[in-house]
Design an enzyme around this catalytic site. Structure first.
Site, PDB file in Angstrom:
ATOM      1  N   ASP A 182       6.786  34.774 -22.602  1.00 55.18           N
ATOM      2  CA  ASP A 182       7.649  33.601 -22.754  1.00 55.18           C
ATOM      3  C   ASP A 182       7.994  32.975 -21.409  1.00 55.18           C
ATOM      4  OD1 ASP A 182       7.658  33.767 -25.467  1.00 55.18           O
ATOM      5  OD2 ASP A 182       9.633  34.682 -25.645  1.00 55.18           O
TER       6      ASP A 182
ATOM      7  N   ASP B 196      11.667  37.560 -22.297  1.00 57.77           N
ATOM      8  CA  ASP B 196      11.241  37.289 -23.672  1.00 57.77           C
ATOM      9  C   ASP B 196      12.455  36.872 -24.487  1.00 57.77           C
ATOM     10  OD1 ASP B 196       8.516  37.950 -25.284  1.00 57.77           O
ATOM     11  OD2 ASP B 196      10.244  38.122 -26.608  1.00 57.77           O
TER      12      ASP B 196
END
Length: 403
Positions: A278, A295
């Protein structure tokens, strides 16, 4: 030249029909008669008893049905964290419940919907409510906000104000059916202003400039030789590395036992590992920057349809949620990907210096600047810095395999 007649310009035709033997003899005899003995026509034949020449033919092999003798490498696969943990969420770990999680794109679902929540009671004390609960929840933010696009878009744009956040969310409005962008922005903005704890030196996502972030870093790593396999590794061997490197007081020390269950330990890693991180966050600390794997998670850790507070996202609850969802394995694999990336890109790379750890941001527990801090870490933020030697050894295991 023998059988073609010249045209008015004296030219011969390019081709003529092949005459019969009788016509050919008649035509050639006429030519010979006009040549005053210069030509003669004779029949060519074989001497008595001489057999005609027949070219030899190569002997043909006998036909047979071909046998399929290729050996299929059933262990070779293009896999991911999700592939390695597929089907495990129907089998809760001993002493653990399942974790209710965000619905994601088909094929990359971390946990099934409707799972038993980790925590179903509230603690005494004044804990701030989740920004994704209350009126925003009733408008559908609980479910729509779980799809990920809004959170990722906000973090790429880093809007500091409500109007900017609403505009950023509106860009992905097709992903959020029935949720007004301003409501979703109100629910997501507090996570931008929540301190991220010691690993990030107290920074907030809203404080990070674009030069110190790398969003959605995709990777594909060869496993045990990739296209030309030289061996293979198993998930059980990852458990052995955890036991070797994690001290007893590490919050995820017991995760080695989770990986050692037969249904997971026997899963083989051979082929390629793919994924997308991410966010990679760079924390500048003098001349030695540190890089964090970040993340985003939208797991609902409270009782279904009950009030959700920051208490549900305190550190011990997050450690349990991490194990239940097998997020530590994801964190380790992503750390290996970052380790490989930095070996190519960071001058003077030293894993012990430059690998800064992982942050799992459970957005529903990040309530803003006043998010409660427990044991030095804000609620909603799971911080873990696995030993650099663990990441390096895991990278070597994935690269070469063990057999």
């Amino acid at each position: 030249m023998l059988f073609g007649g010249r045209g008015s310009d004296g030219a011969l035709p390019a081709s003529v029909p092949v005459p019969t033997d009788a016509k050919a003899r008649e035509h050639l005899a006429a030519l010979a008669a006009r040549c005053d003995g210069a030509l003669s026509v004779e029949r060519a034949g074989l001497a008595d008893g001489t057999a005609p020449l027949v070219p030899a033919r190569a002997a043909s092999a006998d036909l047979a049905v071909r046998e399929f003798d290729r050996v299929l490498d059933r262990a070779w696969a293009r896999t991911s964290y999700t592939g390695l943990t597929a089907g495990l969420h129907e089998h809760p770990l001993p002493g653990h419940g399942q974790v209710a999680s965000e619905p994601e794109v088909a094929g990359i679902v971390d946990e099934p919907e409707g799972a038993v929540p980790v925590t179903d009671v509230a603690a005494d004390g004044d804990w701030p409510a989740s920004p994704m609960a209350g009126p925003a929840q009733r408008r559908g933010v609980r479910h729509a906000g779980a799809r990920g696009a809004g959170g990722g878009r906000l973090r790429r744009r880093r809007p500091a104000r409500r109007a900017g956040a609403s505009a950023a969310v509106a860009e992905g409005s097709d992903r959020f059916t029935g949720v007004p962008p301003i409501d979703l922005a109100d629910a997501l903005l507090p996570s931008l202003h929540t301190p991220l704890g010691p690993l990030a030196d107290g920074r907030r996502l809203a404080d990070v400039p674009t030069t110190d972030r790398l969003d959605e870093l995709e990777f594909e790593l060869p496993l045990a030789g990739g296209d030309t396999p030289t061996g293979e590794a198993t998930v059980g061997e990852v458990a052995a590395l955890l036991r070797r490197h994690l001290p007893a007081d590490d919050p995820l020390a017991a995760y080695a036992d989770d990986l050692a269950v037969p249904v997971l330990a026997s899963r083989r890693m051979r082929g390629f590992l793919t994924g997308s991180i991410d966010l990679v966050l760079r924390v500048r600390d003098g001349d030695a920057p540190r890089y964090l794997v970040v993340d985003y998670k939208t797991n609902w850790l409270g009782a279904p349809d009950a009030a959700l507070t920051a208490w549900h996202y305190r550190p011990d609850a997050l450690a349990r949620a991490m194990r239940d969802a097998h997020y530590p394995l994801q964190a380790l694999l992503y750390s290996v990907a970052l380790h490989r990336f930095l070996r190519w890109r960071q001058p003077g790379y030293d894993p012990a210096t430059h690998l800064g750890g992982v942050l799992y941001l459970f957005l529903r527990g990040m309530t803003g600047p006043d998010t409660p801090v427990v044991d030095g870490v804000p609620c909603g933020v799971f911080s873990w810095r696995p030993p650099a030697d663990l990441v390096a050894d895991l990278s070597d295991l994935l690269d070469r395999g063990t057999r």
